[in-house]
Design a protein around this motif. Structure first.
Motif, PDB file in Angstrom:
ATOM      1  N   ALA A   1       0.826  -1.205   0.000  1.00 22.93           N
ATOM      2  CA  ALA A   1       0.000   0.000   0.000  1.00 22.93           C
ATOM      3  C   ALA A   1       0.859   1.253   0.000  1.00 22.93           C
ATOM      4  N   LEU A   2       2.005   1.206   0.693  1.00 20.78           N
ATOM      5  CA  LEU A   2       2.911   2.350   0.704  1.00 20.78           C
ATOM      6  C   LEU A   2       3.399   2.659  -0.706  1.00 20.78           C
ATOM      7  N   TRP A   3       3.825   1.634  -1.422  1.00 21.16           N
ATOM      8  CA  TRP A   3       4.319   1.845  -2.788  1.00 21.16           C
ATOM      9  C   TRP A   3       3.184   2.237  -3.738  1.00 21.16           C
ATOM     10  N   ASP A   4       2.086   1.473  -3.688  1.00 20.96           N
ATOM     11  CA  ASP A   4       1.018   1.691  -4.673  1.00 20.96           C
ATOM     12  C   ASP A   4       0.198   2.947  -4.373  1.00 20.96           C
ATOM     13  N   GLY A   5       0.045   3.249  -3.069  1.00 18.13           N
ATOM     14  CA  GLY A   5      -0.791   4.383  -2.699  1.00 18.13           C
ATOM     15  C   GLY A   5      -0.048   5.681  -2.525  1.00 18.13           C
ATOM     16  N   TYR A   6       1.295   5.617  -2.379  1.00 12.14           N
ATOM     17  CA  TYR A   6       2.021   6.855  -2.156  1.00 12.14           C
ATOM     18  C   TYR A   6       3.284   6.993  -3.003  1.00 12.14           C
TER      19      TYR A   6
ATOM     20  N   VAL B   1       4.699   5.390  -5.638  1.00 12.96           N
ATOM     21  CA  VAL B   1       4.573   5.404  -7.099  1.00 12.96           C
ATOM     22  C   VAL B   1       3.812   6.645  -7.563  1.00 12.96           C
ATOM     23  N   PRO B   2       2.637   6.971  -6.995  1.00 11.85           N
ATOM     24  CA  PRO B   2       1.956   8.202  -7.418  1.00 11.85           C
ATOM     25  C   PRO B   2       2.771   9.463  -7.115  1.00 11.85           C
ATOM     26  N   PHE B   3       3.466   9.486  -5.979  1.00 13.79           N
ATOM     27  CA  PHE B   3       4.269  10.659  -5.638  1.00 13.79           C
ATOM     28  C   PHE B   3       5.409  10.843  -6.640  1.00 13.79           C
ATOM     29  N   THR B   4       5.998   9.737  -7.067  1.00 13.09           N
ATOM     30  CA  THR B   4       7.055   9.816  -8.073  1.00 13.09           C
ATOM     31  C   THR B   4       6.503  10.367  -9.382  1.00 13.09           C
ATOM     32  N   ARG B   5       5.354   9.859  -9.805  1.00 14.60           N
ATOM     33  CA  ARG B   5       4.732  10.351 -11.038  1.00 14.60           C
ATOM     34  C   ARG B   5       4.425  11.849 -10.924  1.00 14.60           C
ATOM     35  N   PHE B   6       3.935  12.266  -9.762  1.00  9.98           N
ATOM     36  CA  PHE B   6       3.544  13.654  -9.530  1.00  9.98           C
ATOM     37  C   PHE B   6       4.738  14.594  -9.547  1.00  9.98           C
ATOM     38  N   THR B   7       5.904  14.122  -9.083  1.00 12.57           N
ATOM     39  CA  THR B   7       7.059  15.010  -8.925  1.00 12.57           C
ATOM     40  C   THR B   7       8.101  14.897 -10.039  1.00 12.57           C
ATOM     41  N   LEU B   8       7.975  13.956 -10.939  1.00 14.42           N
ATOM     42  CA  LEU B   8       8.987  13.782 -11.986  1.00 14.42           C
ATOM     43  C   LEU B   8       9.219  15.065 -12.782  1.00 14.42           C
ATOM     44  N   ASP B   9       8.166  15.670 -13.288  1.00 11.23           N
ATOM     45  CA  ASP B   9       8.332  16.866 -14.117  1.00 11.23           C
ATOM     46  C   ASP B   9       8.867  18.051 -13.303  1.00 11.23           C
ATOM     47  N   PRO B  10       8.329  18.337 -12.096  1.00 12.02           N
ATOM     48  CA  PRO B  10       8.897  19.444 -11.320  1.00 12.02           C
ATOM     49  C   PRO B  10      10.364  19.237 -10.945  1.00 12.02           C
ATOM     50  N   VAL B  11      10.753  18.010 -10.604  1.00 10.46           N
ATOM     51  CA  VAL B  11      12.154  17.758 -10.284  1.00 10.46           C
ATOM     52  C   VAL B  11      13.011  17.938 -11.525  1.00 10.46           C
ATOM     53  N   ASP B  12      12.530  17.465 -12.670  1.00  6.60           N
ATOM     54  CA  ASP B  12      13.265  17.644 -13.917  1.00  6.60           C
ATOM     55  C   ASP B  12      13.442  19.128 -14.228  1.00  6.60           C
ATOM     56  N   ALA B  13      12.386  19.913 -14.025  1.00 12.29           N
ATOM     57  CA  ALA B  13      12.474  21.356 -14.264  1.00 12.29           C
ATOM     58  C   ALA B  13      13.483  22.001 -13.322  1.00 12.29           C
ATOM     59  N   ALA B  14      13.513  21.542 -12.060  1.00  6.72           N
ATOM     60  CA  ALA B  14      14.452  22.095 -11.085  1.00  6.72           C
ATOM     61  C   ALA B  14      15.891  21.789 -11.478  1.00  6.72           C
ATOM     62  N   VAL B  15      16.142  20.579 -11.938  1.00  9.25           N
ATOM     63  CA  VAL B  15      17.500  20.207 -12.351  1.00  9.25           C
ATOM     64  C   VAL B  15      17.927  21.018 -13.568  1.00  9.25           C
ATOM     65  N   ARG B  16      17.027  21.192 -14.516  1.00  7.83           N
ATOM     66  CA  ARG B  16      17.375  21.968 -15.705  1.00  7.83           C
ATOM     67  C   ARG B  16      17.605  23.439 -15.371  1.00  7.83           C
ATOM     68  N   SER B  17      16.812  23.982 -14.450  1.00  2.00           N
ATOM     69  CA  SER B  17      16.916  25.399 -14.108  1.00  2.00           C
ATOM     70  C   SER B  17      18.106  25.683 -13.191  1.00  2.00           C
ATOM     71  N   TYR B  18      18.285  24.861 -12.169  1.00  2.00           N
ATOM     72  CA  TYR B  18      19.302  25.133 -11.151  1.00  2.00           C
ATOM     73  C   TYR B  18      20.682  24.635 -11.563  1.00  2.00           C
ATOM     74  N   ARG B  19      20.734  23.609 -12.385  1.00  2.00           N
ATOM     75  CA  ARG B  19      21.986  23.023 -12.883  1.00  2.00           C
ATOM     76  C   ARG B  19      22.920  22.657 -11.717  1.00  2.00           C
ATOM     77  N   PRO B  20      22.478  21.752 -10.856  1.00  2.00           N
ATOM     78  CA  PRO B  20      23.318  21.395  -9.710  1.00  2.00           C
ATOM     79  C   PRO B  20      24.517  20.566 -10.133  1.00  2.00           C
ATOM     80  N   ASP B  21      25.568  20.635  -9.321  1.00  2.00           N
ATOM     81  CA  ASP B  21      26.703  19.728  -9.509  1.00  2.00           C
ATOM     82  C   ASP B  21      26.348  18.335  -9.014  1.00  2.00           C
ATOM     83  N   VAL B  22      25.527  18.278  -7.953  1.00  2.00           N
ATOM     84  CA  VAL B  22      25.108  17.005  -7.373  1.00  2.00           C
ATOM     85  C   VAL B  22      23.658  17.124  -6.929  1.00  2.00           C
ATOM     86  N   VAL B  23      22.862  16.110  -7.226  1.00  2.00           N
ATOM     87  CA  VAL B  23      21.505  15.989  -6.682  1.00  2.00           C
ATOM     88  C   VAL B  23      21.574  15.101  -5.445  1.00  2.00           C
TER      89      VAL B  23
END
Length: 388
Positions: free
Chosen positions: A72-77, A79-101
């Motif tokens: 339930a942890l994986w299926d209910g939180y 996995v959906p949380f990963t789907r929800f945050t993939l694009d915002p995290v990708d945008a943050a990496v592209r914008s901030y250009r970190p040396d390390v995540v």
């Protein structure tokens, strides 16, 4: 100096260690930004720190325990949380250009995006479950492998069979020590740092005027566990501690549980300034959440009453290390709870073992060591760039 992007779940037990590491990097002259739920992060990081927002997704804790709870942890939180945050995290990496995540272990989108973008990244293991799953969780490896494959495919990563976003191939920081991990096999490039503690900008006030310095003190907390998982645990704990009123004063952290009447030897508070309170305590009773490593950093013996799989993993480590006693959250009677509290208060072996772990934590270096490992990873990245 280097640039680090921190990504963590919006849950205090996952955020607090990450905050401590981030603070140490900033104190060392590095630049740190965050990606996550801004309404949660802003009170913790302050008004001047860069936060790349992901938006808000509520976390509903699953009602099941054991393998059903893990699924339930994986299926209910997760996995959906990963789907929800993939694009915002990708945008943050592209914008901030970190040396390390820097990815908290369950902030899976961070590892997925960093891998996809070719950015070096580090995993921070804030718990014990992935490092040392309890043996009674039959099928753990298969269930997790299946869900990991789901999120890897979701991110469009083609080398999914060899990639696991729970563990960075560059650096894994495990906030524990050998006394707790025992002989469990650890991931490659894994560094044990001990507990990491830092300043907490949102620390609440505490009724110190009610504190009795002439008595021993026990903290009782179940974190944010919800009612049916806790049952009447607080009432049973209060009954267990009431006969000790002349010598023991307890602090009950009531966040997440229904209010109840407590005996005179209890200070009840919705939240507490944990790092101010811990040095004054003699023992901790908890659900085996994030407070466990904090308590062990101060050499405090524990009574642990785990409910979920990740808590069972921590509780078993504490008991196996001799630093505490495991009890049942729902079934332990007041007499059994009283006996457990008496034991960790009065029997020197528990305090001795907790002190040994505190010594290992201190020797491992905590937040300072974690920050140094991250800085070294960034330096290796810079060296590769210069050599090209």
């Amino acid at each position: 100096m280097s640039r680090f992007l921190f990504v963590a779940l919006p849950l205090s037990g996952h955020l607090n260690p990450m905050l401590a590491i981030g603070q140490m990097l900033v104190h060392s002259g590095h630049e740190v930004a965050w990606c996550g739920q801004e309404s949660v992060l802003r009170p913790l990081v302050g008004p001047d720190v860069t936060v790349h927002p992901t938006g808000t997704r509520l976390h509903r804790r699953p009602a099941d325990t054991g393998m059903a709870g893990l699924a339930a942890l994986w299926d209910g939180y997760l996995v959906p949380f990963t789907r929800f945050t993939l694009d915002p995290v990708d945008a943050a990496v592209r914008s901030y250009r970190p040396d390390v995540v820097v990815a908290e272990q369950y902030a899976l989108a961070a590892g997925l995006v960093a891998h996809r973008r070719g950015v070096p990244w580090a995993t921070v293991c804030t718990g014990a479950l992935e490092l040392a799953p309890p043996p009674e969780l039959t099928g753990f490896a298969d269930l997790v492998a299946d869900r990991v494959a789901t999120v890897v495919a979701m991110a469009g990563i083609s080398d999914g069979e060899s990639f696991d976003p729970r563990f960075s191939p560059h650096l894994v920081l495990a906030l524990t020590s050998a006394a707790l991990t025992g002989g469990a096999p650890l991931p490659e490039r894994c560094v044990l740092t001990g507990a990491v503690l830092g300043d907490r900008l949102n620390a609440p006030d505490f009724p110190w005027q009610a504190w009795d310095p002439g008595r021993r003190h026990v903290l009782v907390t179940v974190g944010t566990l919800v009612g049916h998982l806790v049952g009447d645990f607080y009432q049973r704990m209060a009954a267990a501690l009431a006969p000790m009123a002349e010598e023991v004063q307890a602090v009950f952290v009531t966040s997440g549980v229904a209010g109840t009447s407590f005996p005179d030897n209890v200070i009840a508070a919705d939240l507490v300034p944990m790092l101010d309170l811990l040095p004054r305590l003699d023992a901790v009773v908890s659900h085996a959440g994030g407070v466990v490593h904090e308590a062990l950093a101060y050499g405090l013996p524990l009574v642990v009453a785990p409910v979920r799989a990740e808590q069972v993993a921590v509780a078993r480590q504490v008991a196996d290390a001799g630093a505490g006693i495991e009890v049942s959250m729902l079934q332990a009677s007041p007499d059994q709870l009283a006996a457990a509290v008496r034991a960790v208060l009065d029997e020197p072996a528990y305090r001795h073992s907790a002190g040994r772990i505190a010594g290992e934590f201190a020797a491992a270096g905590g937040a300072r060591a974690a920050a140094a490992e991250l800085a070294a990873l960034a330096s290796r990245v810079d060296a590769v760039e210069v050599s090209r």
